[in-house]
Motif scaffolding. Structure first.
Motif, PDB file in Angstrom:
ATOM      1  N   ALA A 131      39.540  11.079 -36.769  1.00  0.00           N
ATOM      2  CA  ALA A 131      38.411  10.336 -37.332  1.00  0.00           C
ATOM      3  C   ALA A 131      37.796  11.087 -38.509  1.00  0.00           C
ATOM      4  N   LEU A 132      37.603  12.378 -38.364  1.00  0.00           N
ATOM      5  CA  LEU A 132      36.987  13.163 -39.440  1.00  0.00           C
ATOM      6  C   LEU A 132      37.898  13.273 -40.654  1.00  0.00           C
ATOM      7  N   ARG A 133      39.192  13.369 -40.414  1.00  0.00           N
ATOM      8  CA  ARG A 133      40.147  13.393 -41.534  1.00  0.00           C
ATOM      9  C   ARG A 133      40.078  12.055 -42.279  1.00  0.00           C
ATOM     10  N   LEU A 134      40.042  10.952 -41.529  1.00  0.00           N
ATOM     11  CA  LEU A 134      39.981   9.627 -42.137  1.00  0.00           C
ATOM     12  C   LEU A 134      38.662   9.408 -42.878  1.00  0.00           C
ATOM     13  N   VAL A 135      37.566   9.913 -42.340  1.00  0.00           N
ATOM     14  CA  VAL A 135      36.269   9.822 -43.020  1.00  0.00           C
ATOM     15  C   VAL A 135      36.349  10.509 -44.383  1.00  0.00           C
ATOM     16  N   GLY A 136      36.886  11.719 -44.409  1.00  0.00           N
ATOM     17  CA  GLY A 136      37.014  12.447 -45.676  1.00  0.00           C
ATOM     18  C   GLY A 136      37.836  11.686 -46.700  1.00  0.00           C
ATOM     19  N   LEU A 137      38.913  11.069 -46.246  1.00  0.00           N
ATOM     20  CA  LEU A 137      39.747  10.282 -47.159  1.00  0.00           C
ATOM     21  C   LEU A 137      38.972   9.076 -47.688  1.00  0.00           C
ATOM     22  N   ALA A 138      38.322   8.337 -46.778  1.00  0.00           N
ATOM     23  CA  ALA A 138      37.584   7.136 -47.177  1.00  0.00           C
ATOM     24  C   ALA A 138      36.441   7.469 -48.139  1.00  0.00           C
TER      25      ALA A 138
END
Length: 110
Positions: A74-81
């Protein structure tokens, strides 16, 4: 470091930080309840549709909570978004370079 964290290229300092957040949010348990996880991820200030997309990927087994690997994802995806990239597993696995860390309102990150 878990093999999942290695596949996501979570850096050692991120593992330490994300794990400390996990311990706090899970109350020392092995999962973060949905309400606590959602409140935490809302600090990213991403639109609701992006947060739902991230949640659906991170809680792929539809357990209504996140384990440590789910929080890493989730945190990796947040950073990407937050950096204008599509928050998908495919983006995570094909991303080149240094991953952008998540920015969370009211929480200092390295």
């Amino acid at each position: 470091m878990s093999s999942f964290a290695e596949r996501l290229r979570i850096q050692p300092q991120e593992v330490q930080l994300f794990t400390s957040w996990f311990r706090e949010l899970s109350g020392g348990g092995n999962r973060i309840p949905a309400q606590a996880a959602a409140g935490f991820l809302k600090k990213s200030e991403l639109p609701k549709d992006k947060l739902k997309q991230i949640w659906d990927i991170a809680d792929s087994k539809r357990q209504g909570s996140l384990d440590l690997d789910g929080l890493y994802l989730a945190l990796r995806l947040v950073g990407l978004a937050q950096n204008g990239l599509e928050p998908t597993v495919a983006t995570c696995t094909s991303f080149q370079g240094t991953f952008p860390g998540p920015k969370l309102a009211g929480i200092s990150t390295p």
